[in-house]
Scaffold this motif. Structure first.
Motif, PDB file in Angstrom:
ATOM      1  N   ILE A   1       1.629 -57.481 -63.855  1.00  0.00           N
ATOM      2  CA  ILE A   1       2.750 -56.553 -64.032  1.00  0.00           C
ATOM      3  C   ILE A   1       3.847 -57.291 -64.782  1.00  0.00           C
ATOM      4  O   ILE A   1       4.244 -58.380 -64.378  1.00  0.00           O
ATOM      5  CB  ILE A   1       3.284 -56.075 -62.666  1.00  0.00           C
ATOM      6  N   VAL A   2       4.327 -56.701 -65.865  1.00  0.00           N
ATOM      7  CA  VAL A   2       5.430 -57.290 -66.625  1.00  0.00           C
ATOM      8  C   VAL A   2       6.723 -56.606 -66.199  1.00  0.00           C
ATOM      9  O   VAL A   2       6.809 -55.380 -66.170  1.00  0.00           O
ATOM     10  CB  VAL A   2       5.208 -57.132 -68.153  1.00  0.00           C
ATOM     11  N   ASN A   3       7.716 -57.419 -65.876  1.00  0.00           N
ATOM     12  CA  ASN A   3       9.014 -56.901 -65.444  1.00  0.00           C
ATOM     13  C   ASN A   3      10.089 -57.171 -66.483  1.00  0.00           C
ATOM     14  O   ASN A   3      10.173 -58.260 -67.041  1.00  0.00           O
ATOM     15  CB  ASN A   3       9.429 -57.560 -64.127  1.00  0.00           C
ATOM     16  N   TYR A   4      10.899 -56.163 -66.712  1.00  0.00           N
ATOM     17  CA  TYR A   4      12.164 -56.325 -67.423  1.00  0.00           C
ATOM     18  C   TYR A   4      13.118 -55.291 -66.832  1.00  0.00           C
ATOM     19  O   TYR A   4      13.081 -54.111 -67.189  1.00  0.00           O
ATOM     20  CB  TYR A   4      12.022 -56.136 -68.937  1.00  0.00           C
ATOM     21  N   ASN A   5      13.894 -55.732 -65.853  1.00  0.00           N
ATOM     22  CA  ASN A   5      14.857 -54.863 -65.154  1.00  0.00           C
ATOM     23  C   ASN A   5      14.194 -53.660 -64.490  1.00  0.00           C
ATOM     24  O   ASN A   5      14.757 -52.561 -64.493  1.00  0.00           O
ATOM     25  CB  ASN A   5      15.961 -54.395 -66.105  1.00  0.00           C
ATOM     26  N   THR A   6      13.020 -53.854 -63.927  1.00  0.00           N
ATOM     27  CA  THR A   6      12.306 -52.751 -63.274  1.00  0.00           C
ATOM     28  C   THR A   6      11.939 -53.058 -61.830  1.00  0.00           C
ATOM     29  O   THR A   6      10.990 -52.495 -61.290  1.00  0.00           O
ATOM     30  CB  THR A   6      11.022 -52.407 -64.065  1.00  0.00           C
TER      31      THR A   6
ATOM     32  N   LEU B   1      -0.837 -53.370 -65.281  1.00  0.00           N
ATOM     33  CA  LEU B   1      -0.131 -52.201 -64.769  1.00  0.00           C
ATOM     34  C   LEU B   1       1.321 -52.226 -65.218  1.00  0.00           C
ATOM     35  O   LEU B   1       1.984 -53.268 -65.126  1.00  0.00           O
ATOM     36  CB  LEU B   1      -0.152 -52.176 -63.234  1.00  0.00           C
ATOM     37  N   ASN B   2       1.806 -51.103 -65.681  1.00  0.00           N
ATOM     38  CA  ASN B   2       3.230 -50.975 -65.966  1.00  0.00           C
ATOM     39  C   ASN B   2       3.988 -50.947 -64.642  1.00  0.00           C
ATOM     40  O   ASN B   2       3.478 -50.441 -63.638  1.00  0.00           O
ATOM     41  CB  ASN B   2       3.515 -49.705 -66.757  1.00  0.00           C
ATOM     42  N   PRO B   3       5.197 -51.458 -64.619  1.00  0.00           N
ATOM     43  CA  PRO B   3       5.941 -51.544 -63.356  1.00  0.00           C
ATOM     44  C   PRO B   3       6.306 -50.202 -62.754  1.00  0.00           C
ATOM     45  O   PRO B   3       6.514 -50.104 -61.544  1.00  0.00           O
ATOM     46  CB  PRO B   3       7.195 -52.336 -63.731  1.00  0.00           C
ATOM     47  N   ASP B   4       6.373 -49.148 -63.558  1.00  0.00           N
ATOM     48  CA  ASP B   4       6.724 -47.836 -63.004  1.00  0.00           C
ATOM     49  C   ASP B   4       5.493 -47.056 -62.544  1.00  0.00           C
ATOM     50  O   ASP B   4       5.570 -45.888 -62.203  1.00  0.00           O
ATOM     51  CB  ASP B   4       7.528 -47.012 -64.010  1.00  0.00           C
ATOM     52  N   THR B   5       4.351 -47.731 -62.483  1.00  0.00           N
ATOM     53  CA  THR B   5       3.123 -47.127 -61.982  1.00  0.00           C
ATOM     54  C   THR B   5       3.188 -47.021 -60.467  1.00  0.00           C
ATOM     55  O   THR B   5       3.781 -47.862 -59.796  1.00  0.00           O
ATOM     56  CB  THR B   5       1.902 -48.006 -62.367  1.00  0.00           C
ATOM     57  N   PHE B   6       2.571 -45.982 -59.939  1.00  0.00           N
ATOM     58  CA  PHE B   6       2.456 -45.823 -58.499  1.00  0.00           C
ATOM     59  C   PHE B   6       1.067 -45.275 -58.215  1.00  0.00           C
ATOM     60  O   PHE B   6       0.696 -44.230 -58.741  1.00  0.00           O
ATOM     61  CB  PHE B   6       3.534 -44.871 -57.970  1.00  0.00           C
TER      62      PHE B   6
ATOM     63  N   ALA C   1       4.006 -61.459 -72.558  1.00  0.00           N
ATOM     64  CA  ALA C   1       4.127 -61.573 -71.104  1.00  0.00           C
ATOM     65  C   ALA C   1       2.799 -61.254 -70.417  1.00  0.00           C
ATOM     66  O   ALA C   1       2.399 -61.948 -69.477  1.00  0.00           O
ATOM     67  CB  ALA C   1       5.235 -60.660 -70.600  1.00  0.00           C
ATOM     68  N   ASN C   2       2.096 -60.224 -70.877  1.00  0.00           N
ATOM     69  CA  ASN C   2       0.779 -59.926 -70.309  1.00  0.00           C
ATOM     70  C   ASN C   2      -0.183 -61.083 -70.526  1.00  0.00           C
ATOM     71  O   ASN C   2      -0.942 -61.454 -69.625  1.00  0.00           O
ATOM     72  CB  ASN C   2       0.201 -58.641 -70.918  1.00  0.00           C
ATOM     73  N   ASN C   3      -0.159 -61.661 -71.718  1.00  0.00           N
ATOM     74  CA  ASN C   3      -1.041 -62.799 -72.001  1.00  0.00           C
ATOM     75  C   ASN C   3      -0.729 -63.996 -71.108  1.00  0.00           C
ATOM     76  O   ASN C   3      -1.641 -64.716 -70.673  1.00  0.00           O
ATOM     77  CB  ASN C   3      -0.966 -63.197 -73.476  1.00  0.00           C
ATOM     78  N   ARG C   4       0.531 -64.227 -70.795  1.00  0.00           N
ATOM     79  CA  ARG C   4       0.896 -65.319 -69.874  1.00  0.00           C
ATOM     80  C   ARG C   4       0.304 -65.041 -68.491  1.00  0.00           C
ATOM     81  O   ARG C   4      -0.171 -65.960 -67.818  1.00  0.00           O
ATOM     82  CB  ARG C   4       2.417 -65.476 -69.782  1.00  0.00           C
ATOM     83  N   GLY C   5       0.355 -63.796 -68.057  1.00  0.00           N
ATOM     84  CA  GLY C   5      -0.248 -63.442 -66.774  1.00  0.00           C
ATOM     85  C   GLY C   5      -1.751 -63.640 -66.779  1.00  0.00           C
ATOM     86  O   GLY C   5      -2.331 -64.168 -65.821  1.00  0.00           O
ATOM     87  N   ILE C   6      -2.398 -63.234 -67.869  1.00  0.00           N
ATOM     88  CA  ILE C   6      -3.849 -63.389 -67.981  1.00  0.00           C
ATOM     89  C   ILE C   6      -4.240 -64.863 -67.954  1.00  0.00           C
ATOM     90  O   ILE C   6      -5.257 -65.234 -67.362  1.00  0.00           O
ATOM     91  CB  ILE C   6      -4.360 -62.690 -69.264  1.00  0.00           C
ATOM     92  N   GLU C   7      -3.425 -65.722 -68.566  1.00  0.00           N
ATOM     93  CA  GLU C   7      -3.718 -67.166 -68.586  1.00  0.00           C
ATOM     94  C   GLU C   7      -3.828 -67.766 -67.190  1.00  0.00           C
ATOM     95  O   GLU C   7      -4.604 -68.691 -66.968  1.00  0.00           O
ATOM     96  CB  GLU C   7      -2.643 -67.917 -69.366  1.00  0.00           C
TER      97      GLU C   7
ATOM     98  N   ILE D   1       8.868 -51.864 -59.051  1.00  0.00           N
ATOM     99  CA  ILE D   1       7.828 -52.798 -58.634  1.00  0.00           C
ATOM    100  C   ILE D   1       7.674 -52.828 -57.117  1.00  0.00           C
ATOM    101  O   ILE D   1       6.563 -52.931 -56.605  1.00  0.00           O
ATOM    102  CB  ILE D   1       8.084 -54.207 -59.201  1.00  0.00           C
ATOM    103  N   ALA D   2       8.763 -52.725 -56.395  1.00  0.00           N
ATOM    104  CA  ALA D   2       8.674 -52.721 -54.930  1.00  0.00           C
ATOM    105  C   ALA D   2       7.772 -51.574 -54.457  1.00  0.00           C
ATOM    106  O   ALA D   2       6.922 -51.766 -53.579  1.00  0.00           O
ATOM    107  CB  ALA D   2      10.071 -52.613 -54.321  1.00  0.00           C
ATOM    108  N   ASN D   3       7.922 -50.395 -55.048  1.00  0.00           N
ATOM    109  CA  ASN D   3       7.072 -49.256 -54.684  1.00  0.00           C
ATOM    110  C   ASN D   3       5.640 -49.457 -55.153  1.00  0.00           C
ATOM    111  O   ASN D   3       4.693 -49.095 -54.454  1.00  0.00           O
ATOM    112  CB  ASN D   3       7.638 -47.958 -55.278  1.00  0.00           C
ATOM    113  N   LEU D   4       5.467 -50.034 -56.327  1.00  0.00           N
ATOM    114  CA  LEU D   4       4.129 -50.307 -56.842  1.00  0.00           C
ATOM    115  C   LEU D   4       3.389 -51.264 -55.918  1.00  0.00           C
ATOM    116  O   LEU D   4       2.221 -51.048 -55.600  1.00  0.00           O
ATOM    117  CB  LEU D   4       4.215 -50.878 -58.263  1.00  0.00           C
TER     118      LEU D   4
END
Length: 138
Positions: A7-12, A86-91, A70-76, A16-19
């Motif tokens: 999950i990539v965050n930028y002021n979201t 997943l986008n942060p506003d996903t539920f 940012a996604n690539n850093r997570g995948i690494e 994310i807490a709900n996700l």
């Protein structure tokens, strides 16, 4: 580990807490890790979320390098052969992610799968562009 959820965050953080709650509720059949990559958000409420969720890996970038980076850093750092972006506003509202995992796991020649995406009111949300043709281009 079955799946790494990135999950990539930028002021979201509020999303994310709900996700995170929905992930814990609906992906309980799988072994998973959650990786949140913060794209140098000016709002620092993500730090509190990190303190409250020790089971989640957090990566804090020094500047906003963009969504793809940012996604690539997570995948690494992912520990699984399967990554779910997943986008942060996903539920999540059901166990569709488990079904997607089983489908791609059972079809070794597949490289990617995607879910049906819906708006919060239940209407289907287009998640891909139509195949380009002359009418589309005009």
């Amino acid at each position: 580990m079955n799946i790494s959820i990135i999950i990539v965050n930028y002021n979201t953080t509020k999303y994310i807490a709900n996700l995170l709650k929905s992930i814990h509720e609906f992906i309980n059949e799988l072994q998973y890790e959650i990786i949140i990559v913060d794209n140098c958000s000016p709002e620092k409420d993500i730090i509190k979320l990190a303190e409250d969720n020790k089971d989640v890996k957090f990566i804090f970038l020094s500047k906003n390098y963009g969504f793809g980076y940012a996604n690539n850093r997570g995948i690494e750092v992912a520990q699984s052969d399967y990554c779910l972006l997943l986008n942060p506003d996903t539920f999540l509202t059901d166990s569709s992610i488990i079904n997607m995992f089983k489908t791609i796991h059972d079809n070794k020649d597949w490289g990617i799968v995607g879910p049906m995406v819906m708006y919060s009111n239940g209407n289907i949300q287009e998640s891909a562009l139509h195949f380009p043709n002359i009418r589309y281009e005009i």
